[in-house]
Design a protein around this motif. Structure first.
Motif, PDB file in Angstrom:
ATOM      1  N   SER A  21      35.020  40.863  33.754  1.00 58.68           N
ATOM      2  CA  SER A  21      36.042  39.877  34.100  1.00 58.68           C
ATOM      3  C   SER A  21      37.401  40.378  33.641  1.00 58.68           C
ATOM      4  O   SER A  21      37.510  41.061  32.619  1.00 58.68           O
ATOM      5  N   CYS A  22      38.412  40.039  34.392  1.00 57.03           N
ATOM      6  CA  CYS A  22      39.793  40.354  34.053  1.00 57.03           C
ATOM      7  C   CYS A  22      40.559  39.038  34.134  1.00 57.03           C
ATOM      8  O   CYS A  22      40.827  38.540  35.233  1.00 57.03           O
ATOM      9  N   ALA A  23      40.861  38.486  32.982  1.00 63.92           N
ATOM     10  CA  ALA A  23      41.525  37.187  32.923  1.00 63.92           C
ATOM     11  C   ALA A  23      43.003  37.373  32.616  1.00 63.92           C
ATOM     12  O   ALA A  23      43.366  38.156  31.735  1.00 63.92           O
ATOM     13  N   ALA A  24      43.825  36.644  33.322  1.00 61.86           N
ATOM     14  CA  ALA A  24      45.272  36.765  33.155  1.00 61.86           C
ATOM     15  C   ALA A  24      45.847  35.545  32.460  1.00 61.86           C
ATOM     16  O   ALA A  24      45.356  34.421  32.629  1.00 61.86           O
ATOM     17  N   SER A  25      46.884  35.781  31.686  1.00 68.43           N
ATOM     18  CA  SER A  25      47.657  34.699  31.093  1.00 68.43           C
ATOM     19  C   SER A  25      49.127  35.074  31.164  1.00 68.43           C
ATOM     20  O   SER A  25      49.471  36.242  31.363  1.00 68.43           O
ATOM     21  N   GLY A  26      49.986  34.080  31.046  1.00 66.60           N
ATOM     22  CA  GLY A  26      51.413  34.342  31.052  1.00 66.60           C
ATOM     23  C   GLY A  26      52.023  34.424  32.431  1.00 66.60           C
ATOM     24  O   GLY A  26      53.237  34.387  32.574  1.00 66.60           O
ATOM     25  N   SER A  27      51.180  34.600  33.441  1.00 67.61           N
ATOM     26  CA  SER A  27      51.671  34.702  34.809  1.00 67.61           C
ATOM     27  C   SER A  27      50.505  34.500  35.752  1.00 67.61           C
ATOM     28  O   SER A  27      49.368  34.810  35.405  1.00 67.61           O
ATOM     29  N   THR A  28      50.794  34.004  36.917  1.00 66.91           N
ATOM     30  CA  THR A  28      49.739  33.863  37.904  1.00 66.91           C
ATOM     31  C   THR A  28      49.451  35.207  38.561  1.00 66.91           C
ATOM     32  O   THR A  28      50.336  36.036  38.746  1.00 66.91           O
ATOM     33  N   LEU A  29      48.182  35.414  38.895  1.00 66.52           N
ATOM     34  CA  LEU A  29      47.799  36.637  39.588  1.00 66.52           C
ATOM     35  C   LEU A  29      47.928  36.508  41.104  1.00 66.52           C
ATOM     36  O   LEU A  29      47.696  37.477  41.819  1.00 66.52           O
ATOM     37  N   ASP A  30      48.311  35.318  41.566  1.00 70.75           N
ATOM     38  CA  ASP A  30      48.300  35.052  43.000  1.00 70.75           C
ATOM     39  C   ASP A  30      49.065  36.086  43.825  1.00 70.75           C
ATOM     40  O   ASP A  30      48.715  36.346  44.975  1.00 70.75           O
ATOM     41  N   TYR A  31      50.116  36.658  43.241  1.00 72.06           N
ATOM     42  CA  TYR A  31      50.993  37.518  44.029  1.00 72.06           C
ATOM     43  C   TYR A  31      50.631  38.996  43.942  1.00 72.06           C
ATOM     44  O   TYR A  31      51.258  39.828  44.593  1.00 72.06           O
ATOM     45  N   CYS A  50      39.967  48.059  44.370  1.00 72.41           N
ATOM     46  CA  CYS A  50      41.160  47.222  44.359  1.00 72.41           C
ATOM     47  C   CYS A  50      40.962  46.066  45.331  1.00 72.41           C
ATOM     48  O   CYS A  50      40.260  46.218  46.352  1.00 72.41           O
ATOM     49  N   ILE A  51      41.575  44.935  45.006  1.00 65.97           N
ATOM     50  CA  ILE A  51      41.530  43.769  45.882  1.00 65.97           C
ATOM     51  C   ILE A  51      42.953  43.268  46.075  1.00 65.97           C
ATOM     52  O   ILE A  51      43.737  43.218  45.117  1.00 65.97           O
ATOM     53  N   ASN A  52      43.296  42.917  47.301  1.00 66.48           N
ATOM     54  CA  ASN A  52      44.671  42.471  47.530  1.00 66.48           C
ATOM     55  C   ASN A  52      44.872  41.050  47.010  1.00 66.48           C
ATOM     56  O   ASN A  52      43.941  40.408  46.516  1.00 66.48           O
ATOM     57  N   SER A  53      46.100  40.572  47.086  1.00 69.15           N
ATOM     58  CA  SER A  53      46.451  39.315  46.424  1.00 69.15           C
ATOM     59  C   SER A  53      45.684  38.123  46.983  1.00 69.15           C
ATOM     60  O   SER A  53      45.360  37.188  46.241  1.00 69.15           O
ATOM     61  N   LYS A  54      45.376  38.148  48.268  1.00 61.46           N
ATOM     62  CA  LYS A  54      44.661  37.019  48.878  1.00 61.46           C
ATOM     63  C   LYS A  54      43.159  37.180  48.819  1.00 61.46           C
ATOM     64  O   LYS A  54      42.412  36.258  49.125  1.00 61.46           O
ATOM     65  N   ARG A  72      37.862  37.830  43.404  1.00 58.17           N
ATOM     66  CA  ARG A  72      38.869  37.145  42.600  1.00 58.17           C
ATOM     67  C   ARG A  72      38.778  35.643  42.816  1.00 58.17           C
ATOM     68  O   ARG A  72      38.388  35.178  43.892  1.00 58.17           O
ATOM     69  N   ASP A  73      39.145  34.923  41.769  1.00 54.83           N
ATOM     70  CA  ASP A  73      39.239  33.473  41.820  1.00 54.83           C
ATOM     71  C   ASP A  73      40.635  33.133  41.334  1.00 54.83           C
ATOM     72  O   ASP A  73      40.876  33.051  40.114  1.00 54.83           O
ATOM     73  N   ASN A  74      41.545  32.967  42.257  1.00 53.54           N
ATOM     74  CA  ASN A  74      42.938  32.734  41.867  1.00 53.54           C
ATOM     75  C   ASN A  74      43.102  31.404  41.142  1.00 53.54           C
ATOM     76  O   ASN A  74      44.006  31.262  40.310  1.00 53.54           O
ATOM     77  N   ALA A  75      42.235  30.453  41.418  1.00 53.19           N
ATOM     78  CA  ALA A  75      42.320  29.176  40.709  1.00 53.19           C
ATOM     79  C   ALA A  75      42.033  29.366  39.218  1.00 53.19           C
ATOM     80  O   ALA A  75      42.565  28.623  38.381  1.00 53.19           O
ATOM     81  N   LYS A  76      41.203  30.359  38.901  1.00 46.03           N
ATOM     82  CA  LYS A  76      40.883  30.650  37.499  1.00 46.03           C
ATOM     83  C   LYS A  76      41.707  31.809  36.962  1.00 46.03           C
ATOM     84  O   LYS A  76      41.512  32.219  35.814  1.00 46.03           O
ATOM     85  N   ASN A  77      42.590  32.343  37.819  1.00 47.40           N
ATOM     86  CA  ASN A  77      43.441  33.466  37.390  1.00 47.40           C
ATOM     87  C   ASN A  77      42.607  34.634  36.869  1.00 47.40           C
ATOM     88  O   ASN A  77      42.960  35.280  35.877  1.00 47.40           O
ATOM     89  N   THR A  78      41.495  34.896  37.553  1.00 51.80           N
ATOM     90  CA  THR A  78      40.533  35.888  37.077  1.00 51.80           C
ATOM     91  C   THR A  78      40.035  36.737  38.233  1.00 51.80           C
ATOM     92  O   THR A  78      39.846  36.234  39.350  1.00 51.80           O
ATOM     93  N   VAL A  79      39.827  38.002  37.938  1.00 52.01           N
ATOM     94  CA  VAL A  79      39.224  38.945  38.883  1.00 52.01           C
ATOM     95  C   VAL A  79      37.944  39.472  38.259  1.00 52.01           C
ATOM     96  O   VAL A  79      37.873  39.670  37.043  1.00 52.01           O
ATOM     97  N   TYR A  80      36.952  39.694  39.094  1.00 49.91           N
ATOM     98  CA  TYR A  80      35.638  40.114  38.625  1.00 49.91           C
ATOM     99  C   TYR A  80      35.258  41.460  39.224  1.00 49.91           C
ATOM    100  O   TYR A  80      35.707  41.827  40.316  1.00 49.91           O
TER     101      TYR A  80
END
Length: 121
Positions: A21-31, A50-54, A72-80
């Motif tokens: 898992s790759c969890a983000a904080s401080g910023s959204t990964l959406d972009y 690699c996975i694109n933003s969408k 990726r689950d942008n709602a959880k700000n996480t990529v797997y």
């Protein structure tokens, strides 16, 4: 500012599976596109997938095609990264990185600290 934290690494037998898992904080990964990289002892860091933003586009190196799946689950700000049928040559420190687009430049502070994956009997 963006911070990425990887987790899920460990020791697994050949043929086994792990999910990173790759969890983000401080910023959204959406972009951002998110890439997984790995660095084995004595070798250069290499891009794995690699996975694109969408989440609609992914790419993989040949060595992991059919065995690894990025999502990726942008709602959880996480990529797997689901890794199946692991081989000893998959042993490495795995890093996630935020990029403006796949194969593109990194976002500032875009690297995680890495998680160790060891495949051994």
């Amino acid at each position: 500012q963006l911070q990425l934290v990887e987790s899920g690494g460990g020791l697994v037998h050949p043929g086994g599976s792990l999910r990173l898992s790759c969890a983000a904080s401080g910023s959204t990964l959406d972009y951002y596109a998110i890439g997984w990289f790995r660095q084995a002892p004595g070798k250069e860091r290499e891009g794995v997938t690699c996975i694109n933003s969408k989440g609609g586009s992914t790419n993989y190196i040949d060595a992991v095609k059919g065995r690894f799946t990025i999502s990726r689950d942008n709602a959880k700000n996480t990529v797997y990264l689901q890794m199946n049928s692991l081989k000893p040559e998959d042993t490495a420190v795995y890093y996630c990185a935020a990029q403006y687009y796949c194969s593109g430049p990194l976002v500032p502070n875009g690297w995680g600290q890495g998680t160790q994956v060891t495949v051994s009997s």
